[in-house]
Design a protein around this motif. Structure first.
Motif, PDB file in Angstrom:
ATOM      1  N   ASN A  98      43.528  56.958  36.490  1.00  0.00           N
ATOM      2  CA  ASN A  98      43.325  55.636  37.076  1.00  0.00           C
ATOM      3  C   ASN A  98      42.648  54.740  36.033  1.00  0.00           C
ATOM      4  O   ASN A  98      41.471  54.930  35.737  1.00  0.00           O
ATOM      5  CB  ASN A  98      42.453  55.764  38.333  1.00  0.00           C
ATOM      6  CG  ASN A  98      42.327  54.440  39.046  1.00  0.00           C
ATOM      7  OD1 ASN A  98      43.201  53.594  38.948  1.00  0.00           O
ATOM      8  ND2 ASN A  98      41.215  54.245  39.743  1.00  0.00           N
ATOM      9  N   ARG A 100      40.504  52.006  34.212  1.00  0.00           N
ATOM     10  CA  ARG A 100      39.371  51.155  34.596  1.00  0.00           C
ATOM     11  C   ARG A 100      38.986  50.270  33.415  1.00  0.00           C
ATOM     12  O   ARG A 100      38.766  50.763  32.317  1.00  0.00           O
ATOM     13  CB  ARG A 100      38.169  52.014  35.016  1.00  0.00           C
ATOM     14  CG  ARG A 100      38.319  52.671  36.364  1.00  0.00           C
ATOM     15  CD  ARG A 100      37.033  53.351  36.822  1.00  0.00           C
ATOM     16  NE  ARG A 100      36.502  54.304  35.854  1.00  0.00           N
ATOM     17  CZ  ARG A 100      35.426  54.102  35.105  1.00  0.00           C
ATOM     18  NH1 ARG A 100      34.742  52.988  35.194  1.00  0.00           N
ATOM     19  NH2 ARG A 100      35.005  55.035  34.258  1.00  0.00           N
ATOM     20  N   GLN A 101      38.924  48.966  33.694  1.00  0.00           N
ATOM     21  CA  GLN A 101      38.534  48.017  32.651  1.00  0.00           C
ATOM     22  C   GLN A 101      37.022  48.040  32.473  1.00  0.00           C
ATOM     23  O   GLN A 101      36.270  48.040  33.438  1.00  0.00           O
ATOM     24  CB  GLN A 101      38.979  46.604  33.044  1.00  0.00           C
ATOM     25  CG  GLN A 101      38.699  45.542  32.012  1.00  0.00           C
ATOM     26  CD  GLN A 101      39.641  45.644  30.817  1.00  0.00           C
ATOM     27  OE1 GLN A 101      40.845  45.567  30.961  1.00  0.00           O
ATOM     28  NE2 GLN A 101      39.073  45.812  29.614  1.00  0.00           N
ATOM     29  N   THR A 102      36.575  48.111  31.232  1.00  0.00           N
ATOM     30  CA  THR A 102      35.158  47.994  30.918  1.00  0.00           C
ATOM     31  C   THR A 102      34.991  46.805  29.970  1.00  0.00           C
ATOM     32  O   THR A 102      35.978  46.184  29.562  1.00  0.00           O
ATOM     33  CB  THR A 102      34.617  49.269  30.238  1.00  0.00           C
ATOM     34  OG1 THR A 102      35.178  49.365  28.922  1.00  0.00           O
ATOM     35  CG2 THR A 102      34.976  50.518  31.034  1.00  0.00           C
TER      36      THR A 102
END
Length: 199
Positions: A98, A100-102
């Motif tokens: 999945n 996830r933008q950081t």
């Protein structure tokens, strides 16, 4: 990338040695080759999964490993052939978990793409992981969704996990192991055919 295991010489010699019972030998060989093809698929999936740190289920679902058992007469072969095919196309990052933008990039499972970002293309139902090419520039781009003109840093590149460098070594390393397994299976099947099944 493909590995073809041909065992014509061995099988022909065995058939000649057991010429008094060709039907039993044929059945033993057929069962051996069927088991060998299944074993080959399990081994290739397990080893490729270990080398690239991707689940066997994902590799199978993406169709990256295919093993076929070709009977005598197909493609001009005299005996059975086990054909092992490994797809070398890189695996897009969004398949690995999945995304996830950081602040500094995108994390997908245990992997991190520094400087990457999530973008959902028009023809996709989920976001994919992209990164600007090393020599990107701001360019005008017409949005396919809204039709508006926007400034974008282009070109961008989809981020992927390469499996190319692992596949060649993998097949070379497995060939001798599969030939050993063939010998073991054949001995078991001949024993079954002559000492148990046939009485």
């Amino acid at each position: 990338m493909q590995l073809t295991i041909e065992l014509d010489e061995t099988l022909n010699r065995l058939t000649a040695e057991f010429k008094s019972s060709p039907e039993k030998v044929s059945q033993a060989i057929r069962r051996t080759m069927t088991k060998l093809s299944r074993f080959s698929e399990r081994q290739v999936l397990r080893e490729l999964s270990r080398r690239v740190s991707v689940s066997q289920a994902l590799l199978k679902n993406l169709g990256r490993v295919k093993v076929t058992l070709e009977p005598p007469g197909r493609h001009g072969n005299n005996g059975y052939q086990v054909v092992i095919w490994v797809g070398l196309s890189a695996i897009p990052a969004h398949y690995l978990g999945n995304p996830r933008q950081t602040r500094s990039g995108v994390r997908v499972g245990r992997r991190f793409w520094q400087g990457a970002f999530l973008l959902q293309p028009v023809n996709s139902n989920h976001a994919m992981v992209f990164k600007r090419a090393p020599h990107w520039q701001h360019r005008k781009q017409i949005s396919q969704r809204s039709g508006k003109v926007m400034w974008m840093g282009l070109p961008i590149e989809k981020q992927v996990l390469s499996i190319y460098e692992h596949a060649g070594d993998l097949l070379s390393a497995l060939e001798s192991h599969l030939l050993e397994r063939f010998t073991t299976l054949l001995q078991q099947e001949l024993n079954f055919a002559f000492n148990i099944e046939g009485g």
